[in-house]
Motif scaffolding. Structure first.
Motif, PDB file in Angstrom:
ATOM      1  N   THR A   1      -1.558   4.500   4.494  1.00  0.00           N
ATOM      2  CA  THR A   1      -1.519   3.647   5.689  1.00  0.00           C
ATOM      3  C   THR A   1      -1.212   4.405   6.975  1.00  0.00           C
ATOM      4  OG1 THR A   1       0.822   3.130   5.329  1.00  0.00           O
ATOM      5  CG2 THR A   1      -0.791   1.644   4.340  1.00  0.00           C
ATOM      6  N   ARG A   2      -0.565   5.557   6.876  1.00  0.00           N
ATOM      7  CA  ARG A   2      -0.208   6.358   8.051  1.00  0.00           C
ATOM      8  C   ARG A   2      -1.026   7.643   8.073  1.00  0.00           C
ATOM      9  NH1 ARG A   2       1.563   3.211  11.510  1.00  0.00           N
ATOM     10  NH2 ARG A   2       0.166   1.950  10.249  1.00  0.00           N
TER      11      ARG A   2
ATOM     12  N   THR B   1      -2.654   6.946  13.612  1.00  0.00           N
ATOM     13  CA  THR B   1      -3.493   6.007  12.873  1.00  0.00           C
ATOM     14  C   THR B   1      -4.659   5.467  13.693  1.00  0.00           C
ATOM     15  OG1 THR B   1      -1.862   4.274  13.374  1.00  0.00           O
ATOM     16  CG2 THR B   1      -1.747   5.295  11.209  1.00  0.00           C
TER      17      THR B   1
ATOM     18  N   HIS C   1       2.514  -1.932  10.825  1.00  0.00           N
ATOM     19  CA  HIS C   1       3.957  -1.796  10.642  1.00  0.00           C
ATOM     20  C   HIS C   1       4.674  -2.140  11.942  1.00  0.00           C
ATOM     21  CE1 HIS C   1       3.056   1.314   7.246  1.00  0.00           C
ATOM     22  NE2 HIS C   1       2.672   0.087   6.951  1.00  0.00           N
TER      23      HIS C   1
ATOM     24  N   GLU D   1       4.885  -7.024   8.609  1.00  0.00           N
ATOM     25  CA  GLU D   1       3.464  -6.757   8.454  1.00  0.00           C
ATOM     26  C   GLU D   1       2.726  -8.032   8.859  1.00  0.00           C
ATOM     27  OE1 GLU D   1       0.571  -5.725   7.786  1.00  0.00           O
ATOM     28  OE2 GLU D   1       0.533  -3.865   6.629  1.00  0.00           O
TER      29      GLU D   1
ATOM     30  N   TYR E   1       0.825  -1.203   0.000  1.00  0.00           N
ATOM     31  CA  TYR E   1       0.000   0.000   0.000  1.00  0.00           C
ATOM     32  C   TYR E   1       0.869   1.267   0.000  1.00  0.00           C
ATOM     33  CZ  TYR E   1      -3.229  -3.510   1.973  1.00  0.00           C
ATOM     34  OH  TYR E   1      -3.969  -4.640   2.206  1.00  0.00           O
TER      35      TYR E   1
ATOM     36  N   TRP F   1      -1.916  -3.070   7.501  1.00  0.00           N
ATOM     37  CA  TRP F   1      -1.370  -1.745   7.797  1.00  0.00           C
ATOM     38  C   TRP F   1      -0.744  -1.769   9.194  1.00  0.00           C
ATOM     39  CZ3 TRP F   1      -5.215   2.568   5.808  1.00  0.00           C
ATOM     40  CH2 TRP F   1      -5.527   2.318   4.464  1.00  0.00           C
TER      41      TRP F   1
ATOM     42  N   SER G   1      -7.991   7.989   0.869  1.00  0.00           N
ATOM     43  CA  SER G   1      -7.995   6.829   1.765  1.00  0.00           C
ATOM     44  C   SER G   1      -8.680   7.164   3.076  1.00  0.00           C
ATOM     45  CB  SER G   1      -6.552   6.369   2.021  1.00  0.00           C
ATOM     46  OG  SER G   1      -6.525   5.309   2.956  1.00  0.00           O
TER      47      SER G   1
END
Length: 510
Positions: free
Chosen positions: A74-75, A82, A447, A260, A69, A445, A334
């Protein structure tokens, strides 16, 4: 107290006991733990209190590995991090995740599970779930319609998930922190420099900048980086003015072991008799708990399988599309996507899908990624508007992930037949090693890694106390310290680990 760095008219210097960089789940959890403690705390947040496109663009990076992604999707770079688009899934890491497993290279945490678990009750309160037992039977004892699959419990069990509202940390805890006399919250304060003492053994001060060029210098007794796995590694690597390879990177460990949770559709279960399986189905955020099918620790060891859980969806309702193909890459699109989905879900009338009985269920696997030093974050040639090199993300999976999915399918298929419940159908890629991962492969997502915990500086970035090796007053909070990833959504566990670090810092500052 709150100060907007972007609104200050001249360079500012703050002196404090503790400087926390990053106001996401980890940073805010730690800051809340220091309310009314007496020490002066500075909390730096790169964004404001709301989503801002220009600030979000500072998350940009380039993917050079396994399809992944966009980092701007994602952040989230504003107060709350997040948790602003978090789904609320809560379940802790498992005891086996902390073990050294011969079949999992680089496994084994330098702390034991019981010490970690002792912080789960406090972490549970921060995410607004009950701190009762994690034993599923205690939740379904009086619910006759919540029935587990009748499999051998020594091989498979139903793992409990609790649901946070979900707690939006930036909203929930903003007032308490902004109103505090001992904590100063700086927004639009992007970390740009970490200046070391000439000895190289501790941080002298850090510098933060706003996009309009205002500068803040913070001089603290202790510093905590809580910016997430990508940004923590990025800033350690980028600050190479005094240590050529980057801070804490004498042995080339910073950025390595990026993990991940691979998520993929991996087959179907066909039951002999229709069953509602209400226990395994959730109506997003409308109930407080549900379960996923998990492979027992003893079976993992026996078959050399990584930890994983399987969500079950009625086959006729699940479809074949994948999130990684559906979600927009642009940060604003997003964020809007998730906010719209959440709003629609909360306003939707109750569904009867969880009470219907079906014979075919699709398996959606969420699995542990083995710690791989070649899966990593490095720096590229491009720079953001503040002059910091953008990250390169090289997500790499190994044969152990494929073998584990294959092994889980074989074990589950055998158990379904022997129990008389039904059978399993796996897609060709599971057993045919010549086939690539399917296009349904994505991630949560989640991390993790990049500043992993290990007592040997040649194998990790932080020690058992989450202190950067070779540095007296630089610490790291969050899932970037995870030694292994487990199969659990990381938010609850990273908060527990952060509270453990917070306790340690109180001892040091005392």
């Amino acid at each position: 107290m709150h100060k907007d760095l972007g609104a200050l008219s001249k360079p500012t210097i703050e002196k404090c006991d503790l400087c926390i960089v990053g106001a996401g789940a980890a940073g805010i959890s730690m800051a809340m733990d220091w309310l009314n403690q007496g020490e002066k705390v500075v909390l730096l947040e790169a964004g404001g209190f709301e989503f801002e496109t220009e600030t979000q663009a500072l998350n940009q990076g380039t993917n050079i590995g396994q399809r992944y992604y966009s980092l701007t999707a994602t952040r989230l770079r504003f107060f709350g991090g997040t948790t602003g688009h978090w789904g609320g899934y809560c379940t802790p890491l498992d005891p086996i995740d902390f073990e050294t497993r011969p079949y999992v290279p680089n496994s084994g945490w330098p702390i034991d599970y019981d010490e970690f678990a002792s912080f789960l009750p406090r972490a549970s309160k921060l995410v607004e779930i009950d701190d009762r037992t994690w034993n599923l039977e205690d939740y379904i004892a009086n619910k006759k319609d919540y029935v587990s699959l009748d499999l051998n419990s020594r091989v498979f069990y139903s793992k409990l998930f609790k649901f946070s509202p979900p707690t939006r940390f930036g909203t929930k805890y903003r007032k308490a922190l902004v109103d505090s006399n001992s904590i100063t919250v700086y927004t639009h304060a992007n970390l740009t420099r970490i200046n070391l003492h000439e000895s190289g053994q501790f941080v002298k001060d850090v510098e933060a900048q706003s996009l309009n060029g205002n500068v803040l210098t913070v001089n603290a007794r202790h510093y905590v980086l809580a910016m997430g796995a990508v940004q923590n590694a990025r800033m350690l690597l980028a600050n190479n003015q005094q240590q050529k390879a980057g801070i804490g990177n004498a042995y080339d460990q910073v950025g390595r072991y990026f993990m991940e949770h691979p998520e993929v559709k991996a087959g179907h279960i066909f039951l002999k008799r229709p069953q509602s399986m209400k226990l395994y189905f959730f109506d997003y955020m409308k109930i407080k708990m549900y379960s996923e099918l998990a492979i027992a620790s003893s079976a993992q060891r026996a078959h050399g399988i990584l930890n994983m859980t399987t969500a079950l969806f009625p086959k006729e309702l699940s479809g074949d599309w994948a999130w990684i193909n559906k979600l927009p890459k642009d940060g604003k699109q997003s964020y809007d996507f998730w906010m719209k989905a959440e709003k629609n879900t909360l306003s939707r009338a109750p569904s009867d899908v969880d009470t219907k009985k079906y014979t075919a269920y699709q398996m959606q696997i969420r699995m542990e990624q083995s710690p791989n030093p070649n899966s990593r974050i490095t720096l590229g040639d491009k720079r953001d508007k503040l002059g910091t090199p953008q990250p390169l993300i090289n997500w790499q999976l190994t044969e152990l992930e494929r073998n584990s999915i294959r092994g889980m399918n074989m074990v589950l298929g055998k158990e379904l037949i022997e129990s008389g419940i039904g059978r399993l159908h796996a897609p060709p890629w599971v057993f045919d090693t010549s086939l690539e991962w399917p296009n349904t492969l994505g991630g949560g997502w989640h991390h993790m890694g990049t500043t992993r915990m290990h007592n040997d500086p040649k194998k990790g970035v932080v020690d058992a106390h989450c202190t950067v090796h070779g540095m007296d007053n630089l610490h790291i909070a969050g899932s970037s310290c995870f030694t292994t990833a487990g199969a659990a959504n990381p938010t609850l566990s990273l908060i527990a680990l952060t509270l453990r670090l917070s306790k340690r810092l109180k001892e040091l500052l005392a």
